[in-house]
Scaffold this motif. Sequence first.
Motif, short mmCIF file in Angstrom:
data_model
loop_
_atom_site.label_atom_id
_atom_site.label_comp_id
_atom_site.label_asym_id
_atom_site.label_seq_id
_atom_site.Cartn_x
_atom_site.Cartn_y
_atom_site.Cartn_z
N UNK A 34 -10.00 -1.44 1.40
CA UNK A 34 -9.67 -0.47 2.45
C UNK A 34 -8.18 -0.47 2.76
N UNK A 35 -7.61 -1.66 2.84
CA UNK A 35 -6.18 -1.76 3.14
C UNK A 35 -5.34 -1.17 1.99
N UNK A 36 -5.79 -1.43 0.77
CA UNK A 36 -5.06 -0.91 -0.39
C UNK A 36 -5.04 0.61 -0.39
N UNK A 37 -6.14 1.23 0.07
CA UNK A 37 -6.20 2.69 0.13
C UNK A 37 -5.15 3.22 1.11
N UNK A 38 -5.11 2.67 2.31
CA UNK A 38 -4.16 3.13 3.33
C UNK A 38 -2.72 2.90 2.87
N UNK A 39 -2.46 1.71 2.34
CA UNK A 39 -1.10 1.40 1.89
C UNK A 39 -0.66 2.31 0.74
N UNK A 40 -1.59 2.56 -0.18
CA UNK A 40 -1.25 3.36 -1.36
C UNK A 40 -1.04 4.82 -1.01
N UNK A 41 -1.86 5.35 -0.11
CA UNK A 41 -1.69 6.74 0.30
C UNK A 41 -0.31 6.94 0.95
N UNK A 42 0.08 5.95 1.75
CA UNK A 42 1.40 6.00 2.38
C UNK A 42 2.50 5.96 1.32
#
Length: 333
Positions: A273-281
């Motif tokens: 989940x964290x990787x998704x948010x970080x990557x989208x940013x």
Amino acid sequence: MITRRTFTAGAASLLAATQISTRARAATTNWDMSTVWPDGNFHTQNAMAFAEEVKKQTGGAVNITVKAGGQLGFKGPEHLRAVRDGLVPLADVLNIQQVGDEPFMGVESIPFLAGSMDELKVLHKYVRPEYEKIAARNNQKILYIVPWPTQYLHLKAKVADVAGLKNIKIRVPDKNAVDMLNAVGMAAVMIPWGETIPALASGAVAGVSTSAVSGVDGKFWEFLKYIYPTNHVWSSQMLNVNLDSWKALTPEQQKTVADVAAKMEPTFWTNSLKADADSLSRLKDGGMEVVPVSEAMMTEIRTKTAPLMDAFVKRVPAAEQPVKAYLAEMKRG
């Protein structure tokens, strides 16, 4: 003064110590683990953390070396076979890419079957036992399973509706995704990850269906402009170990490795989940634009792809019971 007796005793002690040291070395297990994802990918980072903890908990008796970025020469769709045949003792297996060998593994790629990580956890309650059976008959054991975060359409063109997607050549990771995106009018091409960036660079494709994490891995901002949060499928990586390699461990070592995997798996899900948010940013920082998908467009995508669930169950009868049980629990039956 060194007498024959003291020399003999000393030699015997030295020989015993050497034998103990030799046995200790022989008892050390060294496993290479194959993954196609680069060092910075969260799945690879999870694997490295797992390897470190296994080494710690086994006192160095089980040593796992993570070979990232396809170093060992295997492509993602080859990993189930590579572990099965003992070509590599451990591999990070993307389930949906193994449908050529095990069609059931494509169950998570049924369009819109799961819409969130919480829903995926419920789905896994019903499909993971089947994954375990598949692994066993392919001479391997699943140590842990970790999902990819939600999927996006990463495109060169900006579109406002399904009609705008027509004939866009898009890379997809598996056969079921080909069927899904062809159903909405796109021209889907199944390409392993290692060949995706060359396909973008050459213009062979004008879009990619994948996660934001992979978008960062591939520096999509160099080729594409727009991100569409369609959340159309979920999929999972399985860390699988060859059963012959597994059986070579002592029962105590097996328990330790399995316990480490079970303990760390929930944290690995959180990392997703964290990787998704970080990557989208990061994709946005690179210049890509997230384009909201209208309700009308999503409704049309869902409508056009809805028949694929029944088609999958018909093609893979073993999926019918777990899918129905999942839908019933989700009150969608």
